[in-house]
Write a protein that holds these residues in place. Structure first.
Motif, PDB file in Angstrom:
ATOM      1  N   GLN A 192     125.362  89.364  91.570  1.00  0.00           N
ATOM      2  CA  GLN A 192     125.513  90.393  92.598  1.00  0.00           C
ATOM      3  C   GLN A 192     124.855  91.684  92.133  1.00  0.00           C
ATOM      4  OE1 GLN A 192     129.658  91.583  93.247  1.00  0.00           O
ATOM      5  NE2 GLN A 192     130.184  90.899  91.168  1.00  0.00           N
ATOM      6  N   LEU A 193     124.406  92.450  93.113  1.00  0.00           N
ATOM      7  CA  LEU A 193     123.836  93.782  92.891  1.00  0.00           C
ATOM      8  C   LEU A 193     124.725  94.785  93.608  1.00  0.00           C
ATOM      9  CD1 LEU A 193     120.091  93.040  93.809  1.00  0.00           C
ATOM     10  CD2 LEU A 193     121.173  92.816  91.570  1.00  0.00           C
ATOM     11  N   VAL A 194     125.062  95.865  92.925  1.00  0.00           N
ATOM     12  CA  VAL A 194     125.769  96.985  93.554  1.00  0.00           C
ATOM     13  C   VAL A 194     124.803  98.163  93.526  1.00  0.00           C
ATOM     14  CG1 VAL A 194     127.735  98.547  93.455  1.00  0.00           C
ATOM     15  CG2 VAL A 194     128.038  96.113  92.912  1.00  0.00           C
ATOM     16  N   TYR A 195     124.292  98.507  94.682  1.00  0.00           N
ATOM     17  CA  TYR A 195     123.188  99.468  94.819  1.00  0.00           C
ATOM     18  C   TYR A 195     123.760 100.784  95.350  1.00  0.00           C
ATOM     19  CZ  TYR A 195     118.340 100.813  96.085  1.00  0.00           C
ATOM     20  OH  TYR A 195     117.125 101.435  96.197  1.00  0.00           O
ATOM     21  N   VAL A 196     123.619 101.836  94.542  1.00  0.00           N
ATOM     22  CA  VAL A 196     124.043 103.179  94.931  1.00  0.00           C
ATOM     23  C   VAL A 196     122.798 103.931  95.377  1.00  0.00           C
ATOM     24  CG1 VAL A 196     125.175 105.310  94.181  1.00  0.00           C
ATOM     25  CG2 VAL A 196     125.933 103.091  93.267  1.00  0.00           C
ATOM     26  N   ALA A 197     122.787 104.400  96.627  1.00  0.00           N
ATOM     27  CA  ALA A 197     121.562 104.944  97.213  1.00  0.00           C
ATOM     28  C   ALA A 197     121.793 106.329  97.782  1.00  0.00           C
ATOM     29  CB  ALA A 197     121.054 104.026  98.322  1.00  0.00           C
ATOM     30  N   CYS A 198     120.833 107.208  97.551  1.00  0.00           N
ATOM     31  CA  CYS A 198     120.893 108.541  98.156  1.00  0.00           C
ATOM     32  C   CYS A 198     119.851 108.702  99.257  1.00  0.00           C
ATOM     33  CB  CYS A 198     120.737 109.633  97.096  1.00  0.00           C
ATOM     34  SG  CYS A 198     119.210 109.538  96.144  1.00  0.00           S
ATOM     35  N   ASP A 199     119.154 107.623  99.605  1.00  0.00           N
ATOM     36  CA  ASP A 199     118.164 107.678 100.681  1.00  0.00           C
ATOM     37  C   ASP A 199     118.303 106.420 101.532  1.00  0.00           C
ATOM     38  OD1 ASP A 199     115.369 106.939 101.859  1.00  0.00           O
ATOM     39  OD2 ASP A 199     115.261 109.087 101.429  1.00  0.00           O
ATOM     40  N   PRO A 200     118.653 106.554 102.801  1.00  0.00           N
ATOM     41  CA  PRO A 200     118.912 105.362 103.623  1.00  0.00           C
ATOM     42  C   PRO A 200     117.688 104.501 103.865  1.00  0.00           C
ATOM     43  CG  PRO A 200     118.997 107.366 104.959  1.00  0.00           C
ATOM     44  CD  PRO A 200     118.929 107.804 103.529  1.00  0.00           C
ATOM     45  N   VAL A 201     116.514 105.103 103.983  1.00  0.00           N
ATOM     46  CA  VAL A 201     115.317 104.315 104.233  1.00  0.00           C
ATOM     47  C   VAL A 201     114.915 103.533 102.986  1.00  0.00           C
ATOM     48  CG1 VAL A 201     112.849 104.469 104.755  1.00  0.00           C
ATOM     49  CG2 VAL A 201     114.488 105.755 106.126  1.00  0.00           C
ATOM     50  N   ALA A 202     114.991 104.166 101.818  1.00  0.00           N
ATOM     51  CA  ALA A 202     114.702 103.451 100.576  1.00  0.00           C
ATOM     52  C   ALA A 202     115.684 102.307 100.374  1.00  0.00           C
ATOM     53  CB  ALA A 202     114.737 104.418  99.399  1.00  0.00           C
ATOM     54  N   LEU A 203     116.952 102.545 100.681  1.00  0.00           N
ATOM     55  CA  LEU A 203     117.948 101.484 100.571  1.00  0.00           C
ATOM     56  C   LEU A 203     117.610 100.326 101.505  1.00  0.00           C
ATOM     57  CD1 LEU A 203     120.676 100.268  99.714  1.00  0.00           C
ATOM     58  CD2 LEU A 203     121.729 101.607 101.551  1.00  0.00           C
ATOM     59  N   ALA A 204     117.325 100.620 102.762  1.00  0.00           N
ATOM     60  CA  ALA A 204     117.030  99.566 103.729  1.00  0.00           C
ATOM     61  C   ALA A 204     115.808  98.755 103.303  1.00  0.00           C
ATOM     62  CB  ALA A 204     116.823 100.173 105.107  1.00  0.00           C
ATOM     63  N   ARG A 205     114.792  99.426 102.805  1.00  0.00           N
ATOM     64  CA  ARG A 205     113.600  98.708 102.317  1.00  0.00           C
ATOM     65  C   ARG A 205     113.973  97.760 101.179  1.00  0.00           C
ATOM     66  NH1 ARG A 205     110.650 102.554  98.879  1.00  0.00           N
ATOM     67  NH2 ARG A 205     112.261 101.781  97.452  1.00  0.00           N
ATOM     68  N   ASP A 206     114.794  98.246 100.232  1.00  0.00           N
ATOM     69  CA  ASP A 206     115.147  97.417  99.077  1.00  0.00           C
ATOM     70  C   ASP A 206     116.117  96.300  99.454  1.00  0.00           C
ATOM     71  OD1 ASP A 206     113.459  98.945  97.573  1.00  0.00           O
ATOM     72  OD2 ASP A 206     115.022 100.141  96.609  1.00  0.00           O
ATOM     73  N   VAL A 207     116.974  96.527 100.442  1.00  0.00           N
ATOM     74  CA  VAL A 207     117.822  95.449 100.962  1.00  0.00           C
ATOM     75  C   VAL A 207     116.942  94.354 101.564  1.00  0.00           C
ATOM     76  CG1 VAL A 207     119.475  94.853 102.787  1.00  0.00           C
ATOM     77  CG2 VAL A 207     119.888  96.839 101.313  1.00  0.00           C
ATOM     78  N   ALA A 208     115.885  94.746 102.271  1.00  0.00           N
ATOM     79  CA  ALA A 208     114.962  93.768 102.853  1.00  0.00           C
ATOM     80  C   ALA A 208     114.224  93.001 101.759  1.00  0.00           C
ATOM     81  CB  ALA A 208     113.971  94.477 103.775  1.00  0.00           C
ATOM     82  N   LEU A 209     113.830  93.694 100.697  1.00  0.00           N
ATOM     83  CA  LEU A 209     113.167  93.013  99.580  1.00  0.00           C
ATOM     84  C   LEU A 209     114.114  92.014  98.923  1.00  0.00           C
ATOM     85  CD1 LEU A 209     111.337  96.059  97.961  1.00  0.00           C
ATOM     86  CD2 LEU A 209     110.251  94.122  99.124  1.00  0.00           C
ATOM     87  N   ALA A 210     115.374  92.408  98.756  1.00  0.00           N
ATOM     88  CA  ALA A 210     116.354  91.498  98.162  1.00  0.00           C
ATOM     89  C   ALA A 210     116.572  90.279  99.056  1.00  0.00           C
ATOM     90  CB  ALA A 210     117.667  92.239  97.924  1.00  0.00           C
ATOM     91  N   ALA A 211     116.562  90.490 100.364  1.00  0.00           N
ATOM     92  CA  ALA A 211     116.763  89.378 101.293  1.00  0.00           C
ATOM     93  C   ALA A 211     115.660  88.342 101.158  1.00  0.00           C
ATOM     94  CB  ALA A 211     116.831  89.904 102.725  1.00  0.00           C
ATOM     95  N   GLN A 212     114.440  88.785 100.905  1.00  0.00           N
ATOM     96  CA  GLN A 212     113.323  87.852 100.708  1.00  0.00           C
ATOM     97  C   GLN A 212     113.549  86.966  99.494  1.00  0.00           C
ATOM     98  OE1 GLN A 212     109.731  90.196 100.516  1.00  0.00           O
ATOM     99  NE2 GLN A 212     110.133  91.181 102.495  1.00  0.00           N
ATOM    100  N   ALA A 213     114.365  87.458  98.540  1.00  0.00           N
ATOM    101  CA  ALA A 213     114.661  86.695  97.323  1.00  0.00           C
ATOM    102  C   ALA A 213     115.998  85.967  97.408  1.00  0.00           C
ATOM    103  CB  ALA A 213     114.652  87.631  96.120  1.00  0.00           C
ATOM    104  N   GLY A 214     116.607  85.955  98.599  1.00  0.00           N
ATOM    105  CA  GLY A 214     117.814  85.168  98.781  1.00  0.00           C
ATOM    106  C   GLY A 214     119.117  85.914  98.630  1.00  0.00           C
ATOM    107  N   TYR A 215     119.082  87.242  98.693  1.00  0.00           N
ATOM    108  CA  TYR A 215     120.309  88.033  98.585  1.00  0.00           C
ATOM    109  C   TYR A 215     120.692  88.574  99.958  1.00  0.00           C
ATOM    110  CZ  TYR A 215     120.151  87.959  93.504  1.00  0.00           C
ATOM    111  OH  TYR A 215     120.163  87.550  92.196  1.00  0.00           O
ATOM    112  N   SER A 216     121.977  88.584 100.246  1.00  0.00           N
ATOM    113  CA  SER A 216     122.451  89.105 101.515  1.00  0.00           C
ATOM    114  C   SER A 216     123.374  90.298 101.288  1.00  0.00           C
ATOM    115  CB  SER A 216     123.188  88.019 102.302  1.00  0.00           C
ATOM    116  OG  SER A 216     124.322  87.558 101.575  1.00  0.00           O
ATOM    117  N   LEU A 217     123.381  91.197 102.248  1.00  0.00           N
ATOM    118  CA  LEU A 217     124.249  92.378 102.195  1.00  0.00           C
ATOM    119  C   LEU A 217     125.658  91.957 102.593  1.00  0.00           C
ATOM    120  CD1 LEU A 217     124.377  95.545 101.916  1.00  0.00           C
ATOM    121  CD2 LEU A 217     123.985  95.618 104.384  1.00  0.00           C
TER     122      LEU A 217
END
Length: 410
Positions: free
Chosen positions: A361-386
């Motif tokens: 699991q990854l616990v991602y602390v983010a101060c920018d919503p767009v950067a977070l959303a981009r990285d969530v999408a990148l993680a999804a490509q590798a099989g991770y879900s929010l």
């Protein structure tokens, strides 16, 4: 281009954009308008027309005000001042506090939907005590810039012009009392004023050599440099400690795994993990600032399995990925990784390296919503879900919002 700069226009704005700027249209052209609230009709002055597709403008008069408009909490940033003379740093100060959080929620939810294809019912949570004081008095640190006459103030919004001020309503009472607004500081570029929870308020002048201070988080004491990074809101360190502890899926956590705390600073979140899961917890904090790493080593010393290493996260992960043995990879597959990247986010390379190690699991602390959303999408490509997300109003009267997201391997 440039012939429209200074032109006054009238338009209605209908949404909020990333960065806290309202968006409207004029004759089909997108116009980003500062100091306006979605739903308002305003008279605005064009400040940038270099792009054919959009202009930037500053509201100078509200013709049809929103029900959420309030007198600005800071006179130095009020709409009745010339836009070039408005202090930056409180760009939502004219909006009712509850509606500020709704606008931040919209930006975060829209980013997750647009970039990661996710629908979210996330809300932006207030920190304790903020509503009672209208979101004022929370900053334990402020940076004041010095103008050519030695006067102190913030920069104007989207500008390098210093706006001299005589108050800082977002600062804690201790910081406000220590801020030397009446003095002149020729020869310095900046004056930082901070009031750590473990000591008296102090000034840091320009590139002054750092000294060690302490910050208290519950019963814990953290050592760090007065020039180093620490969460700015008086309650942020406690809130993020609790949020990270709650974000970890206990059923996926293995205290003997090679758990990681990336962009770890002085060890705040590594300590949060170890505090929750006990003395046997193994966790390595990785931070590029060597002085912060030294402090992290000391701050984490009570846990035998905790350590701190200096290094850029991308390089450190690349080295780890190339040298990991089969046993190492097994412990990494069982790992929980906490990451708290800078505003630009982790990005393609770090997310790729990280997900290639296949932590549980990854616990991602983010101060920018767009950067977070981009990285969530990148993680999804590798099989991770929010699996869960929370958001916190760590920066009242600004557009900034903090989020804590949990991503689990499918």
């Amino acid at each position: 281009m440039g012939e429209h700069i200074g032109t006054e226009i009238e338009l209605t704005v209908d949404k909020i954009a990333h960065g806290g700027i309202a968006v409207g249209r004029l004759d089909g052209r997108v116009v980003f308008v500062s100091d306006a609230i979605p739903g308002e009709t305003v008279r605005a002055r064009v400040s940038d027309d270099r792009k054919k597709s959009f202009w930037r403008a500053d509201a100078i008069e509200v013709l049809s005000p929103s029900e959420h408009r309030r007198d600005h909490i800071w006179g130095a940033a009020a709409i009745d001042r010339d836009p070039r003379g408005r202090a930056g740093g409180a760009e939502f100060g004219h909006i009712a506090l509850e509606h500020q959080r709704e606008l931040k929620r919209q930006v975060l939810a829209e980013a997750l939907q647009r970039m990661a294809g996710l629908e979210s019912d996330v809300v932006v949570e207030a920190l304790p005590g903020d509503d009672a004081v209208n979101g004022l008095g929370w900053r334990t640190r402020i940076r004041l810039h010095v103008d050519d006459q030695g006067r102190l103030g913030p920069m104007a919004s989207r500008s390098h012009s210093v706006i001299p001020v005589t108050d800082a309503p977002l600062a804690t009472p201790a910081v406000q009392a220590a801020a030397p607004f009446a003095e002149r500081f020729l020869g310095y570029d900046t004056v930082d004023v901070l009031a750590p929870s473990g000591g008296d308020a102090r000034l840091v002048l320009g590139d002054q050599k750092p000294t060690v201070i302490t910050e208290r988080v519950g019963e814990r004491v953290f050592r760090l440099d007065d020039t180093g990074f620490w969460q700015v809101h008086r309650s942020a360190a406690v809130a993020l400690t609790d949020a990270v502890q709650q974000a970890i899926d206990e059923s996926l956590f293995d205290p003997r795994a090679d758990n990681l705390d990336l962009y770890g600073g002085v060890g705040l979140l590594a300590a949060a993990v170890a505090d929750r899961f006990g003395a046997s917890t193994r966790i390595t904090s990785v931070e590029s600032d060597e002085r912060a790493t030294d402090h992290a080593s000391e701050n984490l010393a009570e846990w035998l399995g905790a350590s701190a290493e200096s290094g850029r996260v991308d390089r450190w992960l690349r080295s780890l990925a190339s040298s990991a043995s089969a046993g190492d990879r097994g412990r990494l597959r069982s790992a929980t990784v906490v990451l708290d990247p800078p505003r630009s986010g982790a990005g393609t390379e770090v997310m790729g390296l990280l997900t290639s190690l296949e932590p549980a699991q990854l616990v991602y602390v983010a101060c920018d919503p767009v950067a977070l959303a981009r990285d969530v999408a990148l993680a999804a490509q590798a099989g991770y879900s929010l699996s869960r997300i929370r958001a916190f109003d760590l920066f009242p009267h600004t557009h900034h919002v903090e989020a804590v997201a949990t991503l689990v391997r499918a």
